[in-house]
Design an enzyme around this catalytic site. Structure first.
Site, PDB file in Angstrom:
ATOM      1  N   THR A  34       4.509   1.284  -4.650  1.00  0.00           N
ATOM      2  CA  THR A  34       4.269  -0.156  -4.794  1.00  0.00           C
ATOM      3  C   THR A  34       4.217  -0.578  -6.261  1.00  0.00           C
ATOM      4  O   THR A  34       4.874  -1.543  -6.660  1.00  0.00           O
ATOM      5  CB  THR A  34       2.965  -0.565  -4.085  1.00  0.00           C
ATOM      6  OG1 THR A  34       3.119  -0.365  -2.679  1.00  0.00           O
ATOM      7  CG2 THR A  34       2.614  -2.013  -4.355  1.00  0.00           C
ATOM      8  N   LEU A  37       0.816  -1.214   0.000  1.00  0.00           N
ATOM      9  CA  LEU A  37       0.000   0.000   0.000  1.00  0.00           C
ATOM     10  C   LEU A  37       0.849   1.264   0.000  1.00  0.00           C
ATOM     11  O   LEU A  37       0.402   2.322   0.431  1.00  0.00           O
ATOM     12  CB  LEU A  37      -0.944   0.002   1.213  1.00  0.00           C
ATOM     13  CG  LEU A  37      -1.952  -1.150   1.263  1.00  0.00           C
ATOM     14  CD1 LEU A  37      -2.751  -1.110   2.555  1.00  0.00           C
ATOM     15  CD2 LEU A  37      -2.884  -1.109   0.063  1.00  0.00           C
ATOM     16  N   UNK A  38       2.053   1.175  -0.494  1.00  0.00           N
ATOM     17  CA  UNK A  38       2.977   2.311  -0.539  1.00  0.00           C
ATOM     18  C   UNK A  38       2.766   3.097  -1.836  1.00  0.00           C
ATOM     19  O   UNK A  38       2.268   2.553  -2.825  1.00  0.00           O
ATOM     20  CB  UNK A  38       4.413   1.800  -0.451  1.00  0.00           C
ATOM     21  N   GLY A  39       3.167   4.345  -1.831  1.00  0.00           N
ATOM     22  CA  GLY A  39       3.050   5.166  -3.030  1.00  0.00           C
ATOM     23  C   GLY A  39       3.879   4.660  -4.193  1.00  0.00           C
ATOM     24  O   GLY A  39       3.583   4.966  -5.348  1.00  0.00           O
TER      25      GLY A  39
END
Length: 201
Positions: free
Chosen positions: A50, A46-48
């Site tokens: 990803t 869920l990272u920017g």
């Protein structure tokens, strides 16, 4: 001395460590990857970055895997709680949410672990000791102290998702890259190692 450093201090290479695959089963000894070039990243779904980093990890594994590269991903929830799924939910999250579109990693993913603090996986304690700072940003630190959820805090801590560690075919860590360094841009360094041929380690 930070916790977990003692356990990792005696190790000379990543071959001393093992990790359990995300799909379950027996732990995989990194010693079984002797002679391969390893790219190790702490990942989050869920990272920017990803989409960027997962797809670039797949691309490197696809192109360079036949020549001896092995990409290893370690999901971690220590940075902004961006890997808050259970182990058994992560692959579906990647497939249907981010990156989505049916995405499936073609590289080895392991069970969630911590990379910093007292509960850090011993592999990451070793990697942080061997390479205390990213080569592209020696001052890389966690930028928001409110997001530090581990203790003790060490200067060589991983600063965020998708830090990368490049390991030579002898199992010795060679270079660390910050989250800002794109995974695909490590390709020249990987190529240089692959062109040296297999190690006799």
């Amino acid at each position: 001395m930070c916790a977990a450093r003692l356990a990792a201090a005696a190790a000379q290479s990543v071959y001393a460590f093992s990790a359990r695959p995300l799909a379950g089963g027996e732990p995989v000894s990194l010693g079984s990857l002797r002679g391969k070039v390893l790219l190790i990243e702490n990942v989050a779904s869920l990272u920017g970055t990803t989409v960027r980093d997962y797809t670039q990890m797949n691309e490197l594994q696809r192109r360079l895997g036949p020549r001896g590269l092995v990409v290893l991903g370690f999901p971690c929830n220590q940075f902004g709680h961006q890997e808050n799924a259970k182990n058994e939910e992560i692959l579906n999250s990647l497939k249907y949410v981010r990156p989505g579109g049916g995405f499936e990693p073609n590289f080895m993913l392991f069970e969630k672990c911590e990379v910093n603090g007292a509960g850090a996986h011993t592999l990451f304690a070793f990697l942080r000791e061997a390479l205390p700072a990213p080569s592209d940003d020696a001052t890389a630190l966690m930028t928001d102290p409110k997001l530090i959820t581990w203790s003790p805090v060490c200067r060589n801590d991983v600063a965020w998702n998708f830090e990368k560690f490049l390991v030579g075919p002898d199992g010795v860590p060679l270079r660390r890259y910050s989250r800002r360094f794109q995974t695909i841009d490590i390709e020249p360094d990987i190529e240089a190692l692959l062109s040296q041929g297999p190690s006799c380690a």
